[in-house]
Design a protein around this motif. Structure first.
Motif, PDB file in Angstrom:
ATOM      1  N   UNK A  59      45.647  54.051  76.964  1.00 19.00           N
ATOM      2  CA  UNK A  59      45.135  55.467  76.483  1.00 19.00           C
ATOM      3  C   UNK A  59      46.200  56.148  75.945  1.00 19.00           C
ATOM      4  N   UNK A  60      47.428  55.717  76.634  1.00 13.82           N
ATOM      5  CA  UNK A  60      48.568  56.098  75.911  1.00 13.82           C
ATOM      6  C   UNK A  60      49.382  55.426  74.749  1.00 13.82           C
ATOM      7  N   UNK A  61      49.115  54.147  74.886  1.00 13.53           N
ATOM      8  CA  UNK A  61      49.909  53.380  73.857  1.00 13.53           C
ATOM      9  C   UNK A  61      49.102  53.551  72.395  1.00 13.53           C
ATOM     10  N   UNK A  62      47.818  53.468  72.403  1.00 14.83           N
ATOM     11  CA  UNK A  62      46.839  53.356  71.227  1.00 14.83           C
ATOM     12  C   UNK A  62      47.180  54.730  70.511  1.00 14.83           C
ATOM     13  N   UNK A  63      47.060  55.842  70.941  1.00 14.89           N
ATOM     14  CA  UNK A  63      47.704  56.945  69.980  1.00 14.89           C
ATOM     15  C   UNK A  63      48.883  56.732  69.453  1.00 14.89           C
ATOM     16  N   UNK A  64      49.902  56.298  70.316  1.00 12.43           N
ATOM     17  CA  UNK A  64      51.273  56.385  69.705  1.00 12.43           C
ATOM     18  C   UNK A  64      51.282  55.199  68.546  1.00 12.43           C
ATOM     19  N   UNK A  65      50.597  54.137  68.719  1.00 10.20           N
ATOM     20  CA  UNK A  65      50.531  53.343  67.660  1.00 10.20           C
ATOM     21  C   UNK A  65      49.925  53.771  66.470  1.00 10.20           C
ATOM     22  N   UNK A  66      48.744  54.512  66.419  1.00  6.73           N
ATOM     23  CA  UNK A  66      48.157  55.187  65.533  1.00  6.73           C
ATOM     24  C   UNK A  66      49.047  56.071  64.579  1.00  6.73           C
ATOM     25  N   UNK A  67      49.809  56.820  65.508  1.00 10.95           N
ATOM     26  CA  UNK A  67      50.758  57.758  65.013  1.00 10.95           C
ATOM     27  C   UNK A  67      51.878  57.026  64.391  1.00 10.95           C
ATOM     28  N   UNK A  68      52.522  56.059  64.737  1.00  8.80           N
ATOM     29  CA  UNK A  68      53.399  55.302  63.923  1.00  8.80           C
ATOM     30  C   UNK A  68      52.872  54.797  62.365  1.00  8.80           C
ATOM     31  N   UNK A  69      51.333  54.226  62.732  1.00  7.19           N
ATOM     32  CA  UNK A  69      50.999  53.764  61.153  1.00  7.19           C
ATOM     33  C   UNK A  69      50.579  55.043  60.243  1.00  7.19           C
ATOM     34  N   UNK A  70      50.215  56.160  60.842  1.00  9.61           N
ATOM     35  CA  UNK A  70      50.121  57.374  59.930  1.00  9.61           C
ATOM     36  C   UNK A  70      51.415  57.713  59.273  1.00  9.61           C
ATOM     37  N   UNK A  71      52.607  57.641  60.321  1.00 11.21           N
ATOM     38  CA  UNK A  71      54.019  58.315  59.814  1.00 11.21           C
ATOM     39  C   UNK A  71      54.383  57.214  58.497  1.00 11.21           C
ATOM     40  N   UNK A  72      54.184  55.831  58.412  1.00 14.79           N
ATOM     41  CA  UNK A  72      54.446  54.975  57.664  1.00 14.79           C
ATOM     42  C   UNK A  72      53.399  55.266  56.384  1.00 14.79           C
ATOM     43  N   UNK A  73      52.147  55.589  56.397  1.00 17.38           N
ATOM     44  CA  UNK A  73      51.219  55.809  55.704  1.00 17.38           C
ATOM     45  C   UNK A  73      51.527  56.853  54.776  1.00 17.38           C
ATOM     46  N   UNK A  74      52.177  57.929  55.110  1.00 14.37           N
ATOM     47  CA  UNK A  74      52.537  59.333  54.828  1.00 14.37           C
ATOM     48  C   UNK A  74      53.886  58.823  54.084  1.00 14.37           C
ATOM     49  N   UNK A  75      54.682  57.800  53.978  1.00 11.14           N
ATOM     50  CA  UNK A  75      55.596  57.851  53.399  1.00 11.14           C
ATOM     51  C   UNK A  75      55.629  57.009  51.999  1.00 11.14           C
ATOM     52  N   UNK A  76      56.056  57.445  51.095  1.00 13.31           N
ATOM     53  CA  UNK A  76      56.009  56.863  49.711  1.00 13.31           C
ATOM     54  C   UNK A  76      57.202  55.814  49.397  1.00 13.31           C
ATOM     55  N   UNK A  77      58.155  55.639  50.411  1.00 18.69           N
ATOM     56  CA  UNK A  77      59.224  54.673  50.315  1.00 18.69           C
ATOM     57  C   UNK A  77      58.930  53.804  51.101  1.00 18.69           C
TER      58      UNK A  77
END
Length: 91
Positions: free
Chosen positions: A55-73
């Motif tokens: 319950x704590x790990x999954x949102x963190x993993x999703x946040x990391x993916x979102x951060x990567x997806x929002x970067x164009x580099x």
């Protein structure tokens, strides 16, 4: 606590192997799409059971993916998507 049902550990192992196979297919089968290619990341998180730490790990993993997806580099031609399953940890 051991299961009282005969064959329960075997069924549990079979279910896990099936899920791993499904995640493998989702991760490695090519998908035709316009624009960015999807890159699937599979994960097992303990969302329920004896230790629901997912319950704590999954949102963190999703946040990391979102951060990567929002970067164009970083991986500019790909969109990361999280495929997750509740591993239902039992103590």
């Amino acid at each position: 606590m051991p299961s009282t049902r005969p064959g329960a550990p075997r069924l549990s192992a079979l279910l896990r192997l099936s899920l791993i196979g499904l995640l493998f297919l989702l991760l490695f089968l090519p998908r035709a799409s316009a624009g960015k290619k999807k890159l699937y990341i599979g994960a097992l998180f303990p969302m329920s059971g004896g230790w629901p730490g997912g319950q704590a790990c999954m949102p963190s993993a999703q946040m990391a993916l979102d951060l990567v997806n929002n970067r164009s580099d970083i991986l500019p031609d790909y969109e990361l998507e999280l495929i997750h399953y509740d591993s239902m940890v039992s103590a």
